[in-house]
Design a protein around this motif. Structure first.
Motif, PDB file in Angstrom:
ATOM      1  N   LYS A  88       0.825  -1.221   0.000  1.00 17.72           N
ATOM      2  CA  LYS A  88       0.000   0.000   0.000  1.00 17.72           C
ATOM      3  C   LYS A  88       0.853   1.263   0.000  1.00 17.72           C
ATOM      4  O   LYS A  88       0.386   2.332  -0.381  1.00 17.72           O
ATOM      5  N   ASN A  89       2.101   1.119   0.438  1.00 20.78           N
ATOM      6  CA  ASN A  89       3.029   2.246   0.392  1.00 20.78           C
ATOM      7  C   ASN A  89       3.925   2.193  -0.844  1.00 20.78           C
ATOM      8  O   ASN A  89       4.938   2.904  -0.912  1.00 20.78           O
ATOM      9  N   GLY A  90       3.570   1.329  -1.780  1.00 21.25           N
ATOM     10  CA  GLY A  90       4.280   1.282  -3.060  1.00 21.25           C
ATOM     11  C   GLY A  90       5.634   0.605  -3.006  1.00 21.25           C
ATOM     12  O   GLY A  90       6.474   0.822  -3.892  1.00 21.25           O
ATOM     13  N   LYS A  91       5.877  -0.214  -1.996  1.00 23.44           N
ATOM     14  CA  LYS A  91       7.186  -0.881  -1.877  1.00 23.44           C
ATOM     15  C   LYS A  91       7.137  -2.279  -2.510  1.00 23.44           C
ATOM     16  O   LYS A  91       6.178  -3.034  -2.301  1.00 23.44           O
ATOM     17  N   HIS A  92       8.177  -2.612  -3.251  1.00 24.71           N
ATOM     18  CA  HIS A  92       8.324  -3.962  -3.781  1.00 24.71           C
ATOM     19  C   HIS A  92       8.674  -4.891  -2.616  1.00 24.71           C
ATOM     20  O   HIS A  92       9.336  -4.478  -1.654  1.00 24.71           O
ATOM     21  N   ILE A  93       8.286  -6.177  -2.751  1.00 27.91           N
ATOM     22  CA  ILE A  93       8.395  -7.076  -1.576  1.00 27.91           C
ATOM     23  C   ILE A  93       8.997  -8.430  -1.936  1.00 27.91           C
ATOM     24  O   ILE A  93       8.508  -9.118  -2.834  1.00 27.91           O
ATOM     25  N   LEU A  94      10.032  -8.790  -1.198  1.00 31.20           N
ATOM     26  CA  LEU A  94      10.526 -10.173  -1.189  1.00 31.20           C
ATOM     27  C   LEU A  94      10.200 -10.727   0.190  1.00 31.20           C
ATOM     28  O   LEU A  94      10.668 -10.197   1.207  1.00 31.20           O
ATOM     29  N   CYS A  95       9.372 -11.784   0.236  1.00 30.94           N
ATOM     30  CA  CYS A  95       8.916 -12.317   1.519  1.00 30.94           C
ATOM     31  C   CYS A  95       9.378 -13.759   1.691  1.00 30.94           C
ATOM     32  O   CYS A  95       9.291 -14.559   0.760  1.00 30.94           O
ATOM     33  N   GLU A  96       9.828 -14.058   2.898  1.00 28.15           N
ATOM     34  CA  GLU A  96      10.244 -15.430   3.202  1.00 28.15           C
ATOM     35  C   GLU A  96       9.056 -16.397   3.103  1.00 28.15           C
ATOM     36  O   GLU A  96       7.896 -15.997   3.146  1.00 28.15           O
ATOM     37  N   LYS A  97       9.365 -17.673   2.993  1.00 32.14           N
ATOM     38  CA  LYS A  97       8.349 -18.714   2.959  1.00 32.14           C
ATOM     39  C   LYS A  97       8.137 -19.270   4.358  1.00 32.14           C
ATOM     40  O   LYS A  97       9.032 -19.095   5.190  1.00 32.14           O
ATOM     41  N   PRO A  98       7.015 -19.896   4.657  1.00 31.34           N
ATOM     42  CA  PRO A  98       5.817 -19.922   3.834  1.00 31.34           C
ATOM     43  C   PRO A  98       5.235 -18.510   3.758  1.00 31.34           C
ATOM     44  O   PRO A  98       5.350 -17.747   4.717  1.00 31.34           O
ATOM     45  N   LEU A  99       4.593 -18.203   2.620  1.00 29.16           N
ATOM     46  CA  LEU A  99       4.210 -16.816   2.374  1.00 29.16           C
ATOM     47  C   LEU A  99       3.257 -16.281   3.450  1.00 29.16           C
ATOM     48  O   LEU A  99       3.372 -15.124   3.846  1.00 29.16           O
ATOM     49  N   GLN A 314      18.739 -15.103  -5.223  1.00 29.94           N
ATOM     50  CA  GLN A 314      17.325 -14.718  -5.167  1.00 29.94           C
ATOM     51  C   GLN A 314      17.182 -13.210  -4.960  1.00 29.94           C
ATOM     52  O   GLN A 314      16.242 -12.595  -5.467  1.00 29.94           O
ATOM     53  N   ASP A 315      18.114 -12.599  -4.248  1.00 26.38           N
ATOM     54  CA  ASP A 315      18.061 -11.147  -4.069  1.00 26.38           C
ATOM     55  C   ASP A 315      18.380 -10.438  -5.383  1.00 26.38           C
ATOM     56  O   ASP A 315      17.797  -9.392  -5.707  1.00 26.38           O
ATOM     57  N   PHE A 316      19.297 -11.036  -6.151  1.00 28.61           N
ATOM     58  CA  PHE A 316      19.571 -10.481  -7.479  1.00 28.61           C
ATOM     59  C   PHE A 316      18.306 -10.525  -8.334  1.00 28.61           C
ATOM     60  O   PHE A 316      17.958  -9.544  -9.006  1.00 28.61           O
ATOM     61  N   GLU A 317      17.616 -11.662  -8.317  1.00 32.82           N
ATOM     62  CA  GLU A 317      16.396 -11.800  -9.128  1.00 32.82           C
ATOM     63  C   GLU A 317      15.358 -10.748  -8.707  1.00 32.82           C
ATOM     64  O   GLU A 317      14.716 -10.128  -9.551  1.00 32.82           O
ATOM     65  N   PHE A 318      15.224 -10.534  -7.423  1.00 35.45           N
ATOM     66  CA  PHE A 318      14.260  -9.552  -6.906  1.00 35.45           C
ATOM     67  C   PHE A 318      14.580  -8.147  -7.432  1.00 35.45           C
ATOM     68  O   PHE A 318      13.724  -7.467  -7.999  1.00 35.45           O
ATOM     69  N   ILE A 319      15.831  -7.741  -7.251  1.00 32.72           N
ATOM     70  CA  ILE A 319      16.228  -6.389  -7.655  1.00 32.72           C
ATOM     71  C   ILE A 319      16.179  -6.250  -9.175  1.00 32.72           C
ATOM     72  O   ILE A 319      15.734  -5.224  -9.711  1.00 32.72           O
ATOM     73  N   ASP A 320      16.620  -7.281  -9.890  1.00 25.49           N
ATOM     74  CA  ASP A 320      16.614  -7.222 -11.355  1.00 25.49           C
ATOM     75  C   ASP A 320      15.184  -7.077 -11.898  1.00 25.49           C
ATOM     76  O   ASP A 320      14.953  -6.356 -12.871  1.00 25.49           O
ATOM     77  N   ALA A 321      14.238  -7.795 -11.247  1.00 22.92           N
ATOM     78  CA  ALA A 321      12.839  -7.683 -11.684  1.00 22.92           C
ATOM     79  C   ALA A 321      12.316  -6.267 -11.454  1.00 22.92           C
ATOM     80  O   ALA A 321      11.567  -5.728 -12.283  1.00 22.92           O
ATOM     81  N   ILE A 322      12.721  -5.645 -10.348  1.00 28.18           N
ATOM     82  CA  ILE A 322      12.306  -4.253 -10.086  1.00 28.18           C
ATOM     83  C   ILE A 322      12.904  -3.340 -11.152  1.00 28.18           C
ATOM     84  O   ILE A 322      12.205  -2.505 -11.743  1.00 28.18           O
ATOM     85  N   GLN A 323      14.207  -3.496 -11.394  1.00 27.36           N
ATOM     86  CA  GLN A 323      14.892  -2.612 -12.333  1.00 27.36           C
ATOM     87  C   GLN A 323      14.357  -2.757 -13.759  1.00 27.36           C
ATOM     88  O   GLN A 323      14.336  -1.804 -14.516  1.00 27.36           O
ATOM     89  N   ASN A 324      13.916  -3.942 -14.097  1.00 26.92           N
ATOM     90  CA  ASN A 324      13.444  -4.195 -15.464  1.00 26.92           C
ATOM     91  C   ASN A 324      11.923  -4.280 -15.564  1.00 26.92           C
ATOM     92  O   ASN A 324      11.384  -4.706 -16.593  1.00 26.92           O
ATOM     93  N   ARG A 325      11.254  -3.893 -14.482  1.00 28.18           N
ATOM     94  CA  ARG A 325       9.779  -3.814 -14.463  1.00 28.18           C
ATOM     95  C   ARG A 325       9.132  -5.086 -15.000  1.00 28.18           C
ATOM     96  O   ARG A 325       8.279  -5.064 -15.888  1.00 28.18           O
ATOM     97  N   ARG A 326       9.558  -6.206 -14.467  1.00 29.61           N
ATOM     98  CA  ARG A 326       8.984  -7.506 -14.865  1.00 29.61           C
ATOM     99  C   ARG A 326       8.612  -8.288 -13.609  1.00 29.61           C
ATOM    100  O   ARG A 326       8.981  -7.915 -12.498  1.00 29.61           O
ATOM    101  N   GLU A 327       7.873  -9.390 -13.802  1.00 32.44           N
ATOM    102  CA  GLU A 327       7.488 -10.226 -12.659  1.00 32.44           C
ATOM    103  C   GLU A 327       8.696 -10.912 -12.049  1.00 32.44           C
ATOM    104  O   GLU A 327       9.620 -11.299 -12.765  1.00 32.44           O
ATOM    105  N   CYS A 328       8.676 -11.077 -10.741  1.00 36.79           N
ATOM    106  CA  CYS A 328       9.711 -11.874 -10.079  1.00 36.79           C
ATOM    107  C   CYS A 328       9.414 -13.360 -10.282  1.00 36.79           C
ATOM    108  O   CYS A 328       8.273 -13.760 -10.462  1.00 36.79           O
ATOM    109  N   ASN A 329      10.467 -14.132 -10.189  1.00 39.07           N
ATOM    110  CA  ASN A 329      10.328 -15.572 -10.325  1.00 39.07           C
ATOM    111  C   ASN A 329      11.102 -16.264  -9.187  1.00 39.07           C
ATOM    112  O   ASN A 329      12.317 -16.221  -9.191  1.00 39.07           O
TER     113      ASN A 329
END
Lengths: 362, 55
Positions: A88-99, A314-329
């Motif tokens: 709600k504050n516009g922050k991208h999120i990487l969350c530990e499992k279980p979600l 996994q942190d690289f994937e998170f940041i790369d998805a933000i930088q390239n405006r694509r879905e995280c995987n």
């Protein structure tokens, strides 16, 4: 966005061991803030990282303009409120499992993140294991033929020692199921596909861990039939006496197909074993160099403990998805899909019956 | 080997102690229990893989 400011919520071992080194590998990324409800844990993390902002209130962190993304590494019960506040504050999120604590919570998180147009990711680290990625590549290429079986075995020895919030249902939601089997459920989806139906059983042998009540299962097994007719037997235990803990304990995955069998063990994440039809036994294969790191990651695969270092990708994937405006995987959707199976597994264990699996839509 | 040793003892008229290793082999009761297990597995599978009591 020139530099991505990151805040870490929950500064325990997972944050410091997995996420911190991962963030250091990301270009144009800066750790700005830390949050933990324990002043002692927070202080230790501040000393280790030198992060300029620190607070015991996650709302303060997610409201800051210089923080664009958060990593949530807290006990499970607070993932959903934190992720929803961040979204709600516009922050991208990487969350530990279980979600989340249950299926509905994970759906709420997924929908809220999408509605607020932020990137969202579930920390299913096994998708970053080099051997797992290469096995997935071979499965997709048809090298195992028709998948027949997946079999996973996660055996650790936690004995009767206290495992803190992980032994309490109101904080963890589930025991060994969410803690360890959730990874296996996700990579069963990843390697084999959707489940059609399942049953499960759970058992708690230890009711008291060093003076603190434990009300969650120490052992769980899921038996599944997949949409492609493959079968799965996925077992996980905290009570495999003498097996040890962590990456060096038994962590086994075998898939059998009409053309080949493949075996992965976390003790050797850069190798796996394969036996093709007609062979009489398994042979060990090194994972090809191009699969040793996540595409684009600057991580040197020869550096660090191989059982730990792949997690940094996994942190690289998170940041790369933000930088390239694509879905995280993997995204929150994969977290919600695993939670769908987890909820059904607990229901199946309670009712001693089978259930059809209906996944949430993406 | 144990089975053969038991037969030899019988032929020789020797009575074996309860813990004699020669008595350590699956008996007819073990075979019956094994068949009961297999029947329960088949019954479970035919019954949509329901949990099934061992008879």
């Amino acid at each position: 966005m020139a530099t991505i400011g990151v805040g870490i919520i929950g500064c325990g071992g997972i944050a410091l061991q997995n996420h911190l080194p991962g963030l250091e590998l990301c270009p144009d990324t800066k750790l700005v803030g830390l949050c933990d409800n324990s002043a002692e844990v927070l202080q230790r993390a501040v000393q280790q990282t030198g992060a300029p902002v620190h607070t015991q209130d996650y709302n303060e962190l997610v409201q800051r303009d210089d923080i664009h993304a958060v990593i949530i590494a807290t006990p499970n019960f607070i993932h959903a409120p934190m992720a929803i506040a961040a979204a709600k504050n516009g922050k991208h999120i990487l969350c530990e499992k279980p979600l989340g604590m249950n299926h509905q919570e994970t759906l709420d998180m997924f929908r809220c993140a999408n509605e607020n147009n932020v990137r969202h990711m579930t920390a299913f680290t096994y998708r970053f294991v080099p051997a797992m990625r290469y096995m997935k590549h071979l499965v997709e290429k048809g090298d195992i033929g028709q998948p027949y079986h997946i079999r996973t075995c996660r055996l650790q020895d936690w004995g009767d020692r206290s495992i803190g919030w992980r032994q309490l249902s109101h904080m963890a939601g589930s025991g060994e199921l969410g803690d360890m089997l959730s990874h296996r459920l996700d990579y069963a989806h990843f390697l084999i596909g959707d489940m059609k139906r399942l049953t499960a059983d759970t058992r708690r042998f230890i009711d008291d861990r060093q003076g603190l009540e434990s009300d969650l299962e120490d052992w769980v097994t899921v038996i599944a039939e997949f949409e492609n007719q493959a079968t799965g037997v996925l077992e996980s235990s905290k009570l495999a006496t003498g097996r040890g803990e962590g990456a060096r304990s038994q962590d086994y995955c075998e898939i059998n197909g009409s053309e080949a069998t493949m075996v992965f063990q976390l003790a050797n994440p850069n190798q796996f074993q394969i036996a093709r039809r007609g062979q009489a036994g398994l042979e060990t294969v090194d994972v090809p160099h191009e699969f040793l790191t996540w595409p684009g990651s600057r991580r040197d695969p020869s550096q660090g403990d191989p059982g730990i270092a792949f997690r940094w990708d996994q942190d690289f994937e998170f940041i790369d998805a933000i930088q390239n405006r694509r879905e995280c995987n993997p995204s929150f959707l994969q977290g919600a899909r695993a939670q769908t199976v987890m909820d059904l597994a607990l229901k199946a264990a309670a009712e001693k019956t089978w259930f059809d699996v209906e996944y949430p839509e993406g | 080997m144990n089975f053969a040793n038991h037969i030899r003892a019988k032929l020789d008229g020797r009575k074996l102690a309860k813990d004699d290793p020669a008595l350590d082999y699956p008996k007819i009761k073990d075979g019956i229990r094994g068949m009961a297990f297999i029947e329960a597995v088949v019954k479970s599978s035919k019954n949509n893989a329901r949990w099934t009591k061992l008879g």
